[in-house]
Write an enzyme that holds these catalytic residues in place. Structure first.
Site, PDB file in Angstrom:
ATOM      1  N   CYS A 344       0.843  -1.205   0.000  1.00  0.00           N
ATOM      2  CA  CYS A 344       0.000   0.000   0.000  1.00  0.00           C
ATOM      3  C   CYS A 344       0.880   1.258   0.000  1.00  0.00           C
ATOM      4  O   CYS A 344       1.597   1.513  -0.958  1.00  0.00           O
ATOM      5  CB  CYS A 344      -0.968  -0.038   1.172  1.00  0.00           C
ATOM      6  N   HIS A 445      -3.557  -5.541   0.959  1.00  0.00           N
ATOM      7  CA  HIS A 445      -3.430  -5.908   2.365  1.00  0.00           C
ATOM      8  C   HIS A 445      -3.856  -7.381   2.502  1.00  0.00           C
ATOM      9  O   HIS A 445      -4.733  -7.846   1.780  1.00  0.00           O
ATOM     10  CB  HIS A 445      -4.335  -5.047   3.238  1.00  0.00           C
TER      11      HIS A 445
END
Length: 505
Positions: A344, A445
């Site tokens: 991310c 994630h």
């Protein structure tokens, strides 16, 4: 099954164990044949999760839903505050960001009618509506308060503690942490400072994190019941052999902070605004590796694998990495053979540059990245939030699961050709970038919860892995931990008495 009253786990303070006890009770009710669901009206956390319908809630409620055996939903955490600085937070309502808010305005602003409003939104009405929808589908609702229930200066604007319990007609159990000391004062004070109406809702006390011989607290238990006029329903011993994903950043202080011999050493870079650190729970319990958190240059140089984690403030954390020398240390380690993985915001940092022309994150408009990946990120005000199924582009894994929560778009820089790390099954879109099997980034994630990807990540360090070490099934491991937690709480808490409380008229 009988209809049970809603149950709220309230606390004498933060980090006393409300979330863990709520998780245990979600699993206990499930084991006993009920259909429970968690609820926390308002949560403040950087560690969030994407629901199946692509919305955002606090990680603790996602964990509690997993323990309860139900899909997570925004009604379980309708209001989420994600801190961006000491004074501002992003406000996520019913799973969608609605803007950034100053703390003073958030806690103090009222409309002329006395309602908590901002931008025409009545927060109290919103969380009540979410609870009503949830309670119509599940039995019982296991509610969680936030921080201390005795913050009397915030009583008028409190959405999550006793006013919410009053609305829900919930029975309240007060959780107190004996390990930090002052358990008598904090428990008695928390009850004494309630209004008479709210005090009547508190039906029991649970003492948490006890160390030593429980018999030594028998007299203390009787004294506490005497001064509080509330029964102590259990004294739960401290444990360190049960592992449940934690949401609160306080948990980071208990993580390992240094390398270890005889393992694949995995360094997670300690960022100031680090978010979603539960991305690393599976790896932390994999016996093949030693995972630690650091922003020490020397420790980074000793790591086999360096992971740049997610962050709520990519540009500010990138600036800090350059200032403290970690950026140079990571690049140097990569050149010497270490694997570098960005997740991310960490993926965004690994590129050539990060741009924020619309000041989505703040005053910094542009910063050079680490230059490990030929990509460029441009921040935008829209947020991508979704659960996904994906496959690895190298063919080493398919049907894998993860989720996205990010702002910004990352594309190949200049004439660099796409080289995705993964392909999203739902739409066929590419995710991330893989410069080599030891240099890659992703927006996914939860990618480290998937065995095929972890095996791929560890492949360059096969010489360090014992032939007897087994692959790690994280989902099976988590299910086992929920059952162990339920067993532990059943042993020390009077569950039958709780059932009596939840069925009394």
């Amino acid at each position: 099954m009988k209809q049970l009253h809603p149950l709220m786990l309230a606390g004498t303070g933060s980090d006393v164990g409300k979330s863990i006890v709520a998780t245990a009770l979600c699993r206990i009710f499930l084991q006993d044949g009920y259909h429970p669901a968690p609820f926390k009206a308002q949560n403040m956390a950087l560690n969030s999760f994407a629901t199946p319908d692509g919305l955002e809630i606090g990680r603790a409620q996602a964990v509690q839903a997993e323990a309860a055996g139900v899909p997570c939903h925004t009604d379980m955490n309708p209001l989420l505050l994600k801190p961006q600085s000491d004074h501002t937070s992003q406000v996520v309502l019913n799973g969608k960001p609605i803007g950034n808010k100053d703390a003073y305005d958030y806690w103090r602003r009222k409309s002329e009618s006395g309602k908590r409003e901002y931008g025409g939104i009545d927060y109290r009405a919103e969380v009540h509506a979410a609870f009503d929808r949830l309670s119509a589908r599940y039995n019982p609702i296991v509610m969680e308060g936030a921080g201390s229930i005795a913050e009397i200066n915030l009583r008028d604007t409190d959405l999550v503690n006793m006013p919410m319990a009053q609305y829900a007609k919930a029975d309240v159990l007060l959780v107190a942490d004996i390990d930090r000391g002052g358990v008598f004062a904090s428990t008695y004070g928390s009850i004494a400072l309630q209004t008479e109406e709210h005090r009547r809702l508190i039906k029991g006390i649970i003492i948490n994190k006890f160390r030593g011989d429980l018999r030594l607290f028998d007299e203390g238990r009787r004294m506490l019941e005497d001064i509080c006029q509330v029964p102590v329903l259990g004294v739960i011993p401290y444990y360190n052999n049960i592992h449940i994903e934690e949401e609160d950043s306080v948990a980071l202080a208990r993580k390992s902070m240094e390398t270890a011999q005889g393992k694949v050493n995995v360094a997670v870079v300690m960022l100031r605004h680090l978010s979603n650190y539960t991305d690393f729970d599976a790896l932390e319990h994999d016996t093949r590796v030693h995972l630690f958190y650091t922003n020490n240059i020397n420790d980074l140089s000793k790591a086999d694998i360096i992971i740049l984690p997610g962050t709520k403030s990519t540009l500010h954390d990138l600036y800090e990495l350059r200032r403290n020398g970690c950026a140079q240390a990571i690049v140097s380690a990569a050149r010497k053979g270490a694997t570098v993985l960005g997740i991310c915001g960490g993926y965004q940092m690994m590129g050539v540059e990060v741009c924020d022309p619309d000041h989505v994150e703040g005053d910094i408009e542009r910063l050079p990245g680490l230059g490990l990946l030929p990509v460029q990120t441009t921040m935008s005000g829209s947020k991508v939030t979704r659960q996904v199924s994906f496959s690895l582009s190298n063919g080493m894994g398919s049907g894998l699961r993860g989720y996205e929560i990010h702002m910004g778009e990352t594309l190949p820089f200049g004439d660099a050709k796409p080289s995705p790390l993964a392909v999203i099954a739902d739409d066929g879109n590419a995710d991330g970038y893989m410069a080599s099997m030891q240099c890659m980034g992703t927006y996914l994630h939860g990618i480290l919860d998937n065995e095929p990807f972890v095996n791929f990540l560890l492949q360059p360090f096969a010489d360090k892995l014992s032939a007897t070490e087994q692959e790690f099934d994280y989902m099976a491991y988590k299910e086992r931990q929920y059952d162990l937690l339920a067993d532990h709480v059943r042993q020390y808490v009077d569950i039958n008495r709780i059932y009596e409380i939840l069925t009394n008229e």
